[in-house]
Structure formats: structure tokens, C-alpha cells
Design a protein around this motif. Structure first.
Motif, mmCIF file in Angstrom:
data_model
loop_
_atom_site.group_PDB
_atom_site.id
_atom_site.type_symbol
_atom_site.label_atom_id
_atom_site.label_comp_id
_atom_site.label_asym_id
_atom_site.label_seq_id
_atom_site.Cartn_x
_atom_site.Cartn_y
_atom_site.Cartn_z
ATOM 1 N N VAL A 124 0.874 -1.177 0.000
ATOM 2 C CA VAL A 124 0.000 0.000 0.000
ATOM 3 C C VAL A 124 0.907 1.222 0.000
ATOM 4 O O VAL A 124 1.775 1.352 0.858
ATOM 5 C CB VAL A 124 -0.923 0.006 1.235
ATOM 6 C CG1 VAL A 124 -1.775 1.263 1.260
ATOM 7 C CG2 VAL A 124 -1.785 -1.248 1.252
ATOM 8 N N ARG A 125 0.703 2.097 -0.969
ATOM 9 C CA ARG A 125 1.577 3.267 -1.120
ATOM 10 C C ARG A 125 0.832 4.557 -0.777
ATOM 11 O O ARG A 125 -0.359 4.670 -1.014
ATOM 12 C CB ARG A 125 2.096 3.354 -2.549
ATOM 13 C CG ARG A 125 2.950 2.182 -2.941
ATOM 14 C CD ARG A 125 3.402 2.283 -4.396
ATOM 15 N NE ARG A 125 4.095 1.102 -4.818
ATOM 16 C CZ ARG A 125 5.391 0.896 -4.643
ATOM 17 N NH1 ARG A 125 6.120 1.803 -4.063
ATOM 18 N NH2 ARG A 125 5.956 -0.227 -5.043
ATOM 19 N N LYS A 126 1.591 5.490 -0.258
ATOM 20 C CA LYS A 126 1.079 6.839 -0.020
ATOM 21 C C LYS A 126 2.150 7.790 -0.518
ATOM 22 O O LYS A 126 3.295 7.721 -0.068
ATOM 23 C CB LYS A 126 0.802 7.056 1.474
ATOM 24 C CG LYS A 126 0.171 8.378 1.775
ATOM 25 C CD LYS A 126 -0.228 8.475 3.230
ATOM 26 C CE LYS A 126 -0.926 9.790 3.490
ATOM 27 N NZ LYS A 126 -1.322 9.920 4.880
ATOM 28 N N ASN A 127 1.788 8.624 -1.475
ATOM 29 C CA ASN A 127 2.737 9.542 -2.106
ATOM 30 C C ASN A 127 3.951 8.801 -2.653
ATOM 31 O O ASN A 127 5.077 9.269 -2.555
ATOM 32 C CB ASN A 127 3.165 10.634 -1.127
ATOM 33 C CG ASN A 127 2.013 11.504 -0.690
ATOM 34 O OD1 ASN A 127 1.081 11.744 -1.445
ATOM 35 N ND2 ASN A 127 2.064 11.959 0.543
ATOM 36 N N GLY A 128 3.715 7.602 -3.196
ATOM 37 C CA GLY A 128 4.777 6.828 -3.819
ATOM 38 C C GLY A 128 5.563 5.928 -2.874
ATOM 39 O O GLY A 128 6.306 5.073 -3.320
ATOM 40 N N ASP A 129 5.410 6.117 -1.567
ATOM 41 C CA ASP A 129 6.155 5.311 -0.600
ATOM 42 C C ASP A 129 5.281 4.193 -0.044
ATOM 43 O O ASP A 129 4.094 4.391 0.205
ATOM 44 C CB ASP A 129 6.642 6.180 0.569
ATOM 45 C CG ASP A 129 7.616 7.260 0.118
ATOM 46 O OD1 ASP A 129 8.389 6.998 -0.819
ATOM 47 O OD2 ASP A 129 7.591 8.361 0.710
ATOM 48 N N ILE A 130 5.871 3.022 0.195
ATOM 49 C CA ILE A 130 5.142 1.911 0.817
ATOM 50 C C ILE A 130 4.941 2.242 2.291
ATOM 51 O O ILE A 130 5.905 2.516 3.010
ATOM 52 C CB ILE A 130 5.903 0.584 0.653
ATOM 53 C CG1 ILE A 130 6.002 0.214 -0.827
ATOM 54 C CG2 ILE A 130 5.224 -0.527 1.450
ATOM 55 C CD1 ILE A 130 6.852 -1.012 -1.105
ATOM 56 N N VAL A 131 3.671 2.234 2.737
ATOM 57 C CA VAL A 131 3.357 2.539 4.138
ATOM 58 C C VAL A 131 2.816 1.322 4.878
ATOM 59 O O VAL A 131 2.842 1.272 6.107
ATOM 60 C CB VAL A 131 2.358 3.718 4.259
ATOM 61 C CG1 VAL A 131 2.997 5.009 3.756
ATOM 62 C CG2 VAL A 131 1.073 3.431 3.506
ATOM 63 N N SER A 132 2.297 0.347 4.125
ATOM 64 C CA SER A 132 1.783 -0.866 4.753
ATOM 65 C C SER A 132 1.625 -1.945 3.691
ATOM 66 O O SER A 132 1.905 -1.722 2.516
ATOM 67 C CB SER A 132 0.446 -0.597 5.450
ATOM 68 O OG SER A 132 -0.545 -0.221 4.508
ATOM 69 N N TYR A 133 1.164 -3.112 4.141
ATOM 70 C CA TYR A 133 0.924 -4.238 3.245
ATOM 71 C C TYR A 133 -0.464 -4.793 3.502
ATOM 72 O O TYR A 133 -0.910 -4.846 4.635
ATOM 73 C CB TYR A 133 1.953 -5.358 3.474
ATOM 74 C CG TYR A 133 3.362 -4.935 3.198
ATOM 75 C CD1 TYR A 133 3.884 -4.991 1.914
ATOM 76 C CD2 TYR A 133 4.174 -4.460 4.220
ATOM 77 C CE1 TYR A 133 5.185 -4.594 1.659
ATOM 78 C CE2 TYR A 133 5.478 -4.060 3.968
ATOM 79 C CZ TYR A 133 5.975 -4.130 2.694
ATOM 80 O OH TYR A 133 7.261 -3.730 2.443
ATOM 81 N N LYS A 134 -1.135 -5.218 2.422
ATOM 82 C CA LYS A 134 -2.399 -5.953 2.519
ATOM 83 C C LYS A 134 -2.098 -7.379 2.101
ATOM 84 O O LYS A 134 -1.369 -7.612 1.143
ATOM 85 C CB LYS A 134 -3.437 -5.398 1.551
ATOM 86 C CG LYS A 134 -4.272 -4.289 2.048
ATOM 87 C CD LYS A 134 -5.383 -4.022 1.044
ATOM 88 C CE LYS A 134 -5.659 -2.551 0.952
ATOM 89 N NZ LYS A 134 -6.608 -2.238 -0.089
ATOM 90 N N LYS A 159 -5.905 -9.356 5.645
ATOM 91 C CA LYS A 159 -5.210 -8.859 6.824
ATOM 92 C C LYS A 159 -4.228 -7.799 6.358
ATOM 93 O O LYS A 159 -3.935 -7.692 5.160
ATOM 94 C CB LYS A 159 -4.530 -9.997 7.587
ATOM 95 C CG LYS A 159 -3.646 -10.905 6.783
ATOM 96 C CD LYS A 159 -3.217 -12.110 7.606
ATOM 97 C CE LYS A 159 -2.314 -13.026 6.784
ATOM 98 N NZ LYS A 159 -1.850 -14.171 7.548
ATOM 99 N N SER A 160 -3.745 -6.993 7.291
ATOM 100 C CA SER A 160 -2.836 -5.915 6.905
ATOM 101 C C SER A 160 -1.725 -5.767 7.932
ATOM 102 O O SER A 160 -1.822 -6.249 9.059
ATOM 103 C CB SER A 160 -3.606 -4.597 6.755
ATOM 104 O OG SER A 160 -4.197 -4.239 7.984
ATOM 105 N N LYS A 161 -0.684 -5.071 7.496
ATOM 106 C CA LYS A 161 0.469 -4.849 8.365
ATOM 107 C C LYS A 161 1.040 -3.483 8.048
ATOM 108 O O LYS A 161 1.467 -3.229 6.918
ATOM 109 C CB LYS A 161 1.523 -5.932 8.129
ATOM 110 C CG LYS A 161 2.797 -5.751 8.946
ATOM 111 C CD LYS A 161 3.845 -6.764 8.502
ATOM 112 C CE LYS A 161 5.106 -6.691 9.302
ATOM 113 N NZ LYS A 161 5.790 -5.426 9.273
ATOM 114 N N ASP A 162 1.020 -2.590 9.031
ATOM 115 C CA ASP A 162 1.713 -1.323 8.876
ATOM 116 C C ASP A 162 3.202 -1.589 9.023
ATOM 117 O O ASP A 162 3.616 -2.517 9.731
ATOM 118 C CB ASP A 162 1.253 -0.312 9.934
ATOM 119 C CG ASP A 162 -0.164 0.184 9.690
ATOM 120 O OD1 ASP A 162 -0.622 0.111 8.535
ATOM 121 O OD2 ASP A 162 -0.817 0.642 10.647
#
Length: 193
Positions: A124-134, A159-162
Motif C-alpha cells: 500500500v503506497r502513499k505519495n509513492g512510498d510503501i506505508v503498509s501491506y495488505k 489482513k494488513s500490516k503497517d
């Protein structure tokens, strides 16, 4: 449309004001401020569109894999082989069976499988950076619906992981029914070929 019109008006104003801006330093500064504001607006809009496109493609990609067209209608593929062999496999399959039986109490389950060997890992990206995973896992339940046909249902576990934290299961998607196809006997026969 209003935003597009506003941007066009601003750009036209900048172009018309450009020759007049050359007359004074103060006017030049105002022109640069408007130019910077428009530039910042475009950068933010582009980032927002990219994030939205990423989210939409993420949802749609999982809905188009294994789709077959019959008489102009989309049907999910029928899966009959369970590939998931992890320690929680029996629990997850049992949850899918339970959810399916709640929704379709008269249908007779033929198969319940997870056709993946492991969880999908989606950054999961925010402004191009990976911030978490689904992490996603799909379960398919096929059932006989009397003499009329079949029901093919797909469930999703998520499930997710920050970054730097523990994995957390998404209770709303544990499991979540994401698609159901009612199949006539003829369509079923075409899908299993």
C-alpha cells in the motif's frame, strides 16, 4: 468540471497577464505566485489521481482474474483444487462453508477450496512510498442449487500490516463474500470444460 473550468480560467489569466507582468516587479511576483499555486495544484491532483487509480486497479484486478464470458455474461472460473496447505487452512475453509450456508441454507456444497498456495502480498503506497501491506486470500464455494443449477461464490480474507508493526486481520473481510454467480446447468457445463 468546475475545477477544470477554474484551472482553465486561471491559466488564461496568467497568459493574458504575462505581458503586463513584465512592466513591474510587483506584477512579476504576483504572476509567479499564481504560477506556483497552479503548479502545486497540478502536483497534488496528479498524486491524488495516481493513488485513486492504484486503489481501483487493486480492486478490479482481483475481480477479473479467471473470468470467462458465456453468452455475453461474465462468470467466475470454477475451482475444485485446494492449493493452500498452511496450518490455518481447515479453519478458513470452515468459515467459508459456514458463511455460505448462512446465505444459502438449501444449497448443497460440492466443493470449498482456496486455489492459492499463499497469501497475496499487496504493498500500500502513499505519495509513492510503501506505508503498509495488505494480504489477501480467496476461497471459492461451489454448491448445487436444487435441480435448477449451481451457485459459485467467492470469499475474501484480508489482513494488513503497517510498516514495523504486527499483522492484523480485517474483521469485516474474515471472510467477506465478494462475488456470487448463479449458474444454469448449461452454463455450469461450459465452465467445467
Amino acid at each position: 468540471m468546475k475545477v477544470k473550468r477554474l484551472v482553465l480560467v486561471l491559466m488564461a489569466g496568467m497568459m493574458l497577464a504575462a505581458p503586463a507582468n513584465a512592466q513591474s516587479d510587483k506584477a512579476r511576483k504576483v504572476g509567479k505566485d499564481i504560477q506556483n499555486a497552479v503548479s502545486d495544484f497540478w502536483k497534488k491532483a496528479k498524486k491524488g489521481v495516481n493513488n485513486t487509480v492504484e486503489a481501483i486497479s487493486d480492486e478490479l484486478s482481483s475481480d477479473t482474474v479467471g473470468v470467462k464470458y458465456i453468452d455475453g455474461n461474465r462468470y467466475m472460473r470454477i475451482y475444485d483444487t485446494n492449493l493452500y496447505r498452511e496450518s490455518d487452512a481447515a479453519e478458513l475453509l470452515g468459515l467459508c462453508r459456514k458463511e455460505f450456508s448462512k446465505s444459502y441454507p438449501q444449497a448443497k456444497i460440492i466443493s470449498c477450496v482456496i486455489p492459492q498456495q499463499k497469501w497475496e502480498n499487496l504493498p500500500v503506497r502513499k505519495n509513492g512510498d510503501i506505508v503498509s501491506y495488505k494480504f489477501r486470500l480467496y476461497c471459492y464455494v461451489l454448491a448445487k442449487d436444487g435441480n435448477e443449477g449451481y451457485i459459485n461464490a467467492r470469499y475474501r480474507f484480508e489482513k494488513s500490516k503497517d510498516i514495523g508493526k504486527s499483522i492484523v486481520k480485517n474483521e469485516e473481510r474474515w471472510p467477506e463474500q465478494v462475488r456470487v454467480n448463479a449458474l444454469t446447468n448449461d452454463v455450469y457445463e461450459q465452465l467445467i470444460k
